[in-house]
Scaffold this active site. Sequence first.
Site, mmCIF file in Angstrom:
data_model
loop_
_atom_site.group_PDB
_atom_site.id
_atom_site.type_symbol
_atom_site.label_atom_id
_atom_site.label_comp_id
_atom_site.label_asym_id
_atom_site.label_seq_id
_atom_site.Cartn_x
_atom_site.Cartn_y
_atom_site.Cartn_z
ATOM 1 N N ASP A 1 39.599 47.725 55.461
ATOM 2 C CA ASP A 1 38.385 47.661 54.657
ATOM 3 C C ASP A 1 38.016 49.097 54.326
ATOM 4 O O ASP A 1 37.618 49.865 55.211
ATOM 5 C CB ASP A 1 37.265 46.981 55.447
ATOM 6 C CG ASP A 1 35.956 46.882 54.675
ATOM 7 O OD1 ASP A 1 35.824 47.544 53.619
ATOM 8 O OD2 ASP A 1 35.044 46.169 55.134
ATOM 9 N N ILE B 1 46.266 43.061 40.294
ATOM 10 C CA ILE B 1 47.121 44.210 39.964
ATOM 11 C C ILE B 1 47.773 44.800 41.208
ATOM 12 O O ILE B 1 48.955 45.146 41.197
ATOM 13 C CB ILE B 1 46.310 45.275 39.210
ATOM 14 C CG1 ILE B 1 45.788 44.704 37.880
ATOM 15 C CG2 ILE B 1 47.167 46.509 38.941
ATOM 16 C CD1 ILE B 1 44.809 45.617 37.155
ATOM 17 N N SER C 1 39.741 53.907 35.649
ATOM 18 C CA SER C 1 39.491 53.090 34.467
ATOM 19 C C SER C 1 39.295 54.017 33.289
ATOM 20 O O SER C 1 38.797 55.146 33.447
ATOM 21 C CB SER C 1 38.233 52.230 34.660
ATOM 22 O OG SER C 1 37.819 51.661 33.423
ATOM 23 N N SER D 1 44.699 44.848 52.783
ATOM 24 C CA SER D 1 43.759 43.803 52.406
ATOM 25 C C SER D 1 42.559 43.850 53.340
ATOM 26 O O SER D 1 42.729 44.010 54.552
ATOM 27 C CB SER D 1 44.423 42.422 52.491
ATOM 28 O OG SER D 1 43.498 41.384 52.232
ATOM 29 N N LYS E 1 33.961 55.768 38.584
ATOM 30 C CA LYS E 1 35.317 56.124 38.172
ATOM 31 C C LYS E 1 35.387 57.560 37.667
ATOM 32 O O LYS E 1 36.405 58.245 37.844
ATOM 33 C CB LYS E 1 35.820 55.142 37.110
ATOM 34 C CG LYS E 1 36.057 53.731 37.642
ATOM 35 C CD LYS E 1 37.065 53.704 38.784
ATOM 36 C CE LYS E 1 37.401 52.288 39.233
ATOM 37 N NZ LYS E 1 38.377 52.256 40.351
ATOM 38 N N THR F 1 41.995 39.749 34.895
ATOM 39 C CA THR F 1 41.998 39.529 36.345
ATOM 40 C C THR F 1 40.672 38.895 36.758
ATOM 41 O O THR F 1 39.743 38.773 35.955
ATOM 42 C CB THR F 1 42.162 40.858 37.120
ATOM 43 O OG1 THR F 1 40.997 41.663 36.900
ATOM 44 C CG2 THR F 1 43.397 41.622 36.668
ATOM 45 N N ASN G 1 43.949 51.366 45.338
ATOM 46 C CA ASN G 1 43.723 50.328 44.335
ATOM 47 C C ASN G 1 42.419 49.555 44.537
ATOM 48 O O ASN G 1 41.847 49.046 43.579
ATOM 49 C CB ASN G 1 44.910 49.358 44.343
ATOM 50 C CG ASN G 1 44.666 48.129 43.497
ATOM 51 O OD1 ASN G 1 44.645 48.184 42.279
ATOM 52 N ND2 ASN G 1 44.471 46.985 44.155
#
Length: 245
Positions: free
Chosen positions: A59, A13, A140, A32, A167, A198, A86
């Site tokens: 990280d 995503i 979520s 990343s 969440k 995913t 994300n």
Amino acid sequence: MKTVLITGANKSIGFEAARQLLQQGYYVYLGSRDAERGQQAVDQLHAEGLTQVEPLAIDVTNSASIAAARETLGQKTAVLDVLINNAGILGTPVQPATSASVAMIKEVFDTNVFGVVEVTQAFLDLLRQSPEPRIVNVTSGLGSLTLHNDPTWKYYHVKGAAYQPSKAALNAYTIMLAYELRDTPFKVNAVDPGYTATDFNHHSGPGTVQEAAARLVKAATLGPDGPTSQFFSDDSAPETGISPW
């Protein structure tokens, strides 16, 4: 040109959100944890003709990595218009409240909650330089305490002691952050991308990454009259698009 940082954007995503924002003319810093995978993702976008993107190693569970990423980004731009938190993890597939490992729960919270807090605080000064700063916390539908207590909810039996509470905590932080920034141009929202196919769920979800990413992009590109302190979820609340907390 507006700028956006997306954590955990080398695949799924986050990667698709990067693609869609690039198509809308944003300059993307593709976050990343693994620098090599981040570069590979950027190379793929470059091959598609989307060149206004570069990798940023970060990280979210490592304070030194976050600080280094902030320093690196600060050398490239004085303004960050959008932050999309994300990066997230699920933890072990089965998480009974009576026996789930505390170590595993802490690991999930480190990424899903504390990582978001630390990243947000680290980049807040750059966001404040934007005339229309946006923060999107990827949550979520499983983070809704109201729905988790409703036996008629379609996901009522999908319970867990780590992911779902993480969440819910992220949602709470979103409310507190939005409140603190309420008298500024910031728009701070939590967005449920939906049950999406995913690697995160072994491709079991019915939704596509394109649909999921579009939900993040919508919140990232809100205009000055757009809402703040909302929990967007087309999945949990298809009628209104706004989930109860």
